[in-house]
Design a protein around this motif. Structure first.
Motif, PDB file in Angstrom:
ATOM      1  N   LEU A  35      28.880  44.291 -79.493  1.00 15.10           N
ATOM      2  CA  LEU A  35      30.170  43.844 -78.947  1.00 15.10           C
ATOM      3  C   LEU A  35      31.245  43.836 -80.022  1.00 15.10           C
ATOM      4  N   PHE A  36      30.868  43.515 -81.257  1.00 15.40           N
ATOM      5  CA  PHE A  36      31.852  43.557 -82.346  1.00 15.40           C
ATOM      6  C   PHE A  36      32.326  44.995 -82.576  1.00 15.40           C
ATOM      7  N   CYS A  37      31.395  45.947 -82.530  1.00 16.26           N
ATOM      8  CA  CYS A  37      31.774  47.359 -82.682  1.00 16.26           C
ATOM      9  C   CYS A  37      32.687  47.798 -81.542  1.00 16.26           C
ATOM     10  N   THR A  38      32.376  47.357 -80.328  1.00 21.32           N
ATOM     11  CA  THR A  38      33.227  47.670 -79.180  1.00 21.32           C
ATOM     12  C   THR A  38      34.626  47.125 -79.381  1.00 21.32           C
ATOM     13  N   LEU A  39      34.721  45.905 -79.903  1.00 22.46           N
ATOM     14  CA  LEU A  39      36.021  45.283 -80.148  1.00 22.46           C
ATOM     15  C   LEU A  39      36.824  46.077 -81.181  1.00 22.46           C
ATOM     16  N   CYS A  40      36.166  46.519 -82.217  1.00 16.77           N
ATOM     17  CA  CYS A  40      36.862  47.291 -83.249  1.00 16.77           C
ATOM     18  C   CYS A  40      37.418  48.599 -82.682  1.00 16.77           C
ATOM     19  N   VAL A  41      36.610  49.297 -81.883  1.00 16.15           N
ATOM     20  CA  VAL A  41      37.074  50.536 -81.266  1.00 16.15           C
ATOM     21  C   VAL A  41      38.225  50.254 -80.304  1.00 16.15           C
ATOM     22  N   SER A  42      38.166  49.130 -79.600  1.00 24.30           N
ATOM     23  CA  SER A  42      39.232  48.764 -78.665  1.00 24.30           C
ATOM     24  C   SER A  42      40.551  48.551 -79.395  1.00 24.30           C
ATOM     25  N   PHE A  43      40.513  47.886 -80.547  1.00 26.07           N
ATOM     26  CA  PHE A  43      41.734  47.684 -81.327  1.00 26.07           C
ATOM     27  C   PHE A  43      42.292  49.019 -81.821  1.00 26.07           C
ATOM     28  N   TYR A  44      41.410  49.883 -82.269  1.00 28.03           N
ATOM     29  CA  TYR A  44      41.860  51.205 -82.734  1.00 28.03           C
ATOM     30  C   TYR A  44      42.537  51.970 -81.600  1.00 28.03           C
ATOM     31  N   LEU A  45      41.915  51.947 -80.437  1.00 31.73           N
ATOM     32  CA  LEU A  45      42.466  52.674 -79.300  1.00 31.73           C
ATOM     33  C   LEU A  45      43.785  52.059 -78.840  1.00 31.73           C
ATOM     34  N   PHE A  46      43.875  50.727 -78.886  1.00 27.34           N
ATOM     35  CA  PHE A  46      45.112  50.051 -78.493  1.00 27.34           C
ATOM     36  C   PHE A  46      46.278  50.483 -79.379  1.00 27.34           C
ATOM     37  N   PHE A  47      46.069  50.467 -80.673  1.00 29.57           N
ATOM     38  CA  PHE A  47      47.158  50.849 -81.578  1.00 29.57           C
ATOM     39  C   PHE A  47      47.497  52.332 -81.450  1.00 29.57           C
ATOM     40  N   ASP A  48      46.487  53.138 -81.144  1.00 29.76           N
ATOM     41  CA  ASP A  48      46.738  54.562 -80.945  1.00 29.76           C
ATOM     42  C   ASP A  48      47.627  54.787 -79.728  1.00 29.76           C
ATOM     43  N   VAL A  49      47.295  54.136 -78.620  1.00 30.68           N
ATOM     44  CA  VAL A  49      48.097  54.273 -77.402  1.00 30.68           C
ATOM     45  C   VAL A  49      49.475  53.652 -77.589  1.00 30.68           C
ATOM     46  N   PHE A  50      49.534  52.510 -78.279  1.00 33.04           N
ATOM     47  CA  PHE A  50      50.803  51.795 -78.442  1.00 33.04           C
ATOM     48  C   PHE A  50      51.786  52.581 -79.315  1.00 33.04           C
ATOM     49  N   PHE A  51      51.333  53.069 -80.448  1.00 30.29           N
ATOM     50  CA  PHE A  51      52.247  53.727 -81.384  1.00 30.29           C
ATOM     51  C   PHE A  51      52.516  55.183 -81.028  1.00 30.29           C
ATOM     52  N   ASN A  52      51.512  55.866 -80.476  1.00 33.76           N
ATOM     53  CA  ASN A  52      51.692  57.281 -80.165  1.00 33.76           C
ATOM     54  C   ASN A  52      52.158  57.526 -78.738  1.00 33.76           C
ATOM     55  N   GLY A  53      52.027  56.503 -77.880  1.00 33.91           N
ATOM     56  CA  GLY A  53      52.495  56.630 -76.504  1.00 33.91           C
ATOM     57  C   GLY A  53      51.744  57.655 -75.688  1.00 33.91           C
ATOM     58  N   VAL A  54      50.454  57.812 -75.949  1.00 35.01           N
ATOM     59  CA  VAL A  54      49.655  58.796 -75.223  1.00 35.01           C
ATOM     60  C   VAL A  54      48.609  58.078 -74.381  1.00 35.01           C
ATOM     61  N   ASN A  55      48.212  58.743 -73.296  1.00 36.01           N
ATOM     62  CA  ASN A  55      47.127  58.269 -72.457  1.00 36.01           C
ATOM     63  C   ASN A  55      45.968  59.253 -72.544  1.00 36.01           C
ATOM     64  N   TYR A  56      44.765  58.720 -72.537  1.00 40.23           N
ATOM     65  CA  TYR A  56      43.579  59.562 -72.627  1.00 40.23           C
ATOM     66  C   TYR A  56      42.860  59.575 -71.281  1.00 40.23           C
ATOM     67  N   LYS A  57      42.517  60.780 -70.836  1.00 34.98           N
ATOM     68  CA  LYS A  57      41.714  60.957 -69.632  1.00 34.98           C
ATOM     69  C   LYS A  57      40.512  61.812 -69.981  1.00 34.98           C
ATOM     70  N   LEU A  58      39.335  61.255 -69.807  1.00 36.75           N
ATOM     71  CA  LEU A  58      38.104  61.952 -70.177  1.00 36.75           C
ATOM     72  C   LEU A  58      37.266  62.204 -68.934  1.00 36.75           C
ATOM     73  N   GLU A  59      36.965  63.469 -68.655  1.00 32.17           N
ATOM     74  CA  GLU A  59      36.076  63.829 -67.558  1.00 32.17           C
ATOM     75  C   GLU A  59      34.697  64.122 -68.148  1.00 32.17           C
ATOM     76  N   VAL A  60      33.749  63.287 -67.806  1.00 31.55           N
ATOM     77  CA  VAL A  60      32.426  63.382 -68.423  1.00 31.55           C
ATOM     78  C   VAL A  60      31.548  64.376 -67.685  1.00 31.55           C
ATOM     79  N   MET A  61      31.407  64.197 -66.369  1.00 36.64           N
ATOM     80  CA  MET A  61      30.557  65.098 -65.606  1.00 36.64           C
ATOM     81  C   MET A  61      30.846  64.914 -64.123  1.00 36.64           C
TER      82      MET A  61
END
Length: 664
Positions: A35-61
């Motif tokens: 859960l700590f690793c998940t939290l760290c990735v969540s913070f990274y993704l938040f700042f990425d979306v916030f500062f770069n203004g991009v949305n990610y859409k992933l189609e897995v299968m």
């Protein structure tokens, strides 16, 4: 990297459920680390979306491909999703950490930690889904995990009953949600959010007949979707499961009430803003139900005596604020209050768990008192959480709650006044029961067992650290993020939340009269003064008032939760049970179905076998003649139905039988 957010909680669940017997108590550290690793990735993704203004859409299968229905496992990480990821993963991580000590002596701790990770996994599936069907998977998974967690102590009958109640009540909402999903597919031939967003405006005049009434399909979709949200977010009528869910362990209460299950309904409204903006009827319904829920839950919490149930009803009340904010088309304000509420509500529940843990699992506030000096840190934490809940200035709840009430007044219509009035009255009740809780638990003279009170002590670092972090967020997160959520200059929600220009009201709140801006704050301070004055001095008039017959009736009415449980149990449940027994069971199941089913088949076969038995008379000639007659009818049947049957074969067989009879 985005998929790691989904993968880590799943690995935490699998490590405990599949390999717990090998890893032992190491599972609790493994799940918490994931859960700590998940939290760290969540913070990274938040700042990425916030500062770069991009949305990610992933189609897995691909998942389902039937005719025009093409459903894929796809994940959407936009501005709304990443905010929810921060809230969910931070609260979940702190709850995991807190549970290490709080549940440390439980023999089934490994199973408990696995269930917590499973809960988090399904909630993440819900908020990251890029289509309605995948969201429904997370929606149902959260319901399943809540059942497992509420009934974790399954040997307690009340815990099992509470879990069943939560499951059954939520099935009502889930039924309407799946109806809305079916209707969306029938109307738009897709369930993907990004496609639906562009198609809604082309189906605004599309109508269908529903119960012999012509109704706009958008209205019907939104009504069904809101009824689904009512179940998860415990709105008036489908709220009865929420206080009973307190039978589960305290970390479960914090997880369900702060960041996960109960906020799923609000998230559903926010995610589908492009539907609700075009349905005026549903928006009015949302405002009414949300306002009534806020008022009802606040009044019910006034006279509750269970520590956790008081906080549970405050959750129900705050959810009412979030819901009617969505009805007022201010989805970003609802999300702002959702974020703030998650931190101070988790703080309240975990602090309450610290108190309960310290005094031998006692939850009745009438048996507490005098704990301020014995549990100073828990007292400070609950004080911060309670003041944030009441909307005390400059704490987290102040910024979002005040914005919602000001937004309601700025509409200058009946619905706006209705929600503003009930919201202000709910604020008065919230302040009153919060101070009542503080006084009876910490400031009043001790009323509990002497040995228990004397031996009360604070928890370990695993309990201290989550409370400290949540206290910090409860004090400062509202101030730090106000401009980010509802500031005039922010364009953060432009690709995630849709609001019609005529419905946007955040600008208008700056121009309402100053008195109505300050009225909720004045009401809150007045309620705090009244409550503290009554309980601190315990005036003779207050004592006489409590003995008054009219007051006792009012107390009984609110203490019994407006008799919702009584109405459901003695009217609806008993009525349905009687119908089920007298009609469905006795007349249909044991009557019609068994008569034309197994009983009829058995009786028919028995009667026919008895007739066949009569043909056995002990004479070879007659037995052979009966065989001949039977085969004759068989040949006649095949002769009539099958053109390929040879009549010569039938004649040969007849002569053969005749020769046998002549020889005998």
């Amino acid at each position: 990297m985005c998929l790691l957010i989904i993968l880590f909680p799943l690995l935490g669940f699998l490590s405990g459920s599949l390999f717990g017997f090998l890893l032992g108590r190491n599972v609790i550290y493994i799940t918490t680390s994931f859960l700590f690793c998940t939290l760290c990735v969540s913070f990274y993704l938040f700042f990425d979306v916030f500062f770069n203004g991009v949305n990610y859409k992933l189609e897995v299968m691909p998942w389902i491909l039937i005719d025009s229905l093409n459903i894929k496992w796809s994940f959407l990480f936009d501005s709304v999703t990443v905010v929810m990821l921060i809230v969910i993963n931070l609260i979940s991580f702190l709850v995991h950490l807190y549970s290490i000590n709080y549940m440390g002596n439980d023999p089934h701790l490994i199973r408990f930690m696995s269930y917590l990770s499973l809960f988090t996994f399904f909630m993440l599936i819900l908020v990251t889904a890029n289509n309605l069907l995948q969201m429904f998977v997370g929606w149902e998974g959260v319901g399943l995990a809540s059942y497992l967690l509420i009934s974790f102590w399954f040997t307690r009958i009340q815990a099992s009953k509470a879990a069943l109640k939560a499951m059954l009540v939520n099935r009502i909402g889930d039924f309407f949600l799946i109806l809305s999903i079916f209707l969306v597919y029938v109307t738009f031939d897709t369930l993907d959010f990004d496609v639906l967003f562009g198609l809604v405006q082309y189906k605004l005049n599309y109508k269908l007949f529903f119960f012999n009434m012509e109704i706009f399909v958008i209205d019907l979709i939104c009504i069904f979707m809101f009824l689904g949200a009512m179940g998860k977010s415990a709105q008036l009528g489908l709220h009865v499961w929420l206080p009973d869910a307190m039978e589960g362990p305290t970390p479960v209460s914090a997880l369900i009430h702060a960041a996960t299950m109960v906020t799923a309904g609000v998230f559903l409204l926010i995610r589908n803003s492009f539907f609700f903006e075009f349905s005026f009827v549903t928006s009015q319904l949302i405002i009414v139900i949300g306002s009534l829920t806020a008022f009802f839950a606040a009044t019910t919490g006034l006279f509750q005596n269970d520590l956790k149930k008081i906080i549970a009803y405050s959750t129900c009340s705050q959810l009412g604020y979030m819901v009617f904010a969505c009805g007022l088309s201010s989805y970003e304000t609802a999300l702002f209050h959702l974020s703030n509420h998650a931190f101070f509500k988790a703080l309240l529940f975990l602090s309450a768990g610290s108190v309960i843990h310290a005094i031998n699992d006692e939850q009745d506030i009438r048996k507490m008192g005098g704990l301020k000096n014995l549990l100073p840190f828990s007292y400070a934490a609950i004080l911060i959480g309670s003041l944030a809940l009441t909307g005390f200035p400059f704490l987290a709840g102040f910024f979002s709650k005040e914005s919602i009430l000001e937004l309601a007044y700025s509409k200058y219509n009946v619905m706006g006044w209705f929600s503003y009035t009930l919201g202000t009255l709910a604020a008065f009740c919230t302040a009153f029961y919060s101070i009542r809780l503080l006084f009876l638990v910490f400031l009043a003279n001790p009323n509990g067992n002497r040995t228990t009170i004397i031996n009360a002590h604070e928890g370990s670092i695993e309990i201290f650290l989550p409370l400290f972090i949540l206290s910090f967020f409860s004090m400062f997160v509202g101030y730090l993020t106000k401009e980010f959520f509802i500031g005039f200059g922010t364009d953060y929600w432009i690709f995630s939340i849709f609001v019609l220009p005529n419905n946007y009201g955040l600008i208008d709140i700056e121009f309402i009269p100053l008195f109505y801006q300050q009225l909720p704050f004045i009401i809150t301070i007045l309620s705090i003064i009244i409550c503290y004055g009554l309980y601190a001095n315990y005036l003779p008039d207050f004592f006489n008032l409590k003995k008054n017959s009219t007051f006792i009736k009012i107390y009984y009415f609110f203490n019994r939760k407006w008799f919702f449980d009584k109405i459901y149990n003695h009217i609806f449940s008993q009525f349905l049970l009687l119908i089920s027994y007298n009609i469905a069971y006795k007349k249909i199941d044991r009557g019609i179905l068994e008569y034309i089913g197994p009983f009829h088949v058995v009786n028919f076969i028995t009667e026919k076998l008895y007739l066949v038995k009569q043909l056995q008379v002990g004479s070879i000639e007659k037995n052979l003649f009966n065989i001949f007659i039977g085969i004759f009818y068989i040949f006649i049947f095949f002769f009539v139905t099958n053109a390929y049957l040879s009549i010569e074969a039938f004649i040969v067989y007849a002569f053969l039988i005749k020769n046998i009879l002549d020889n005998n």
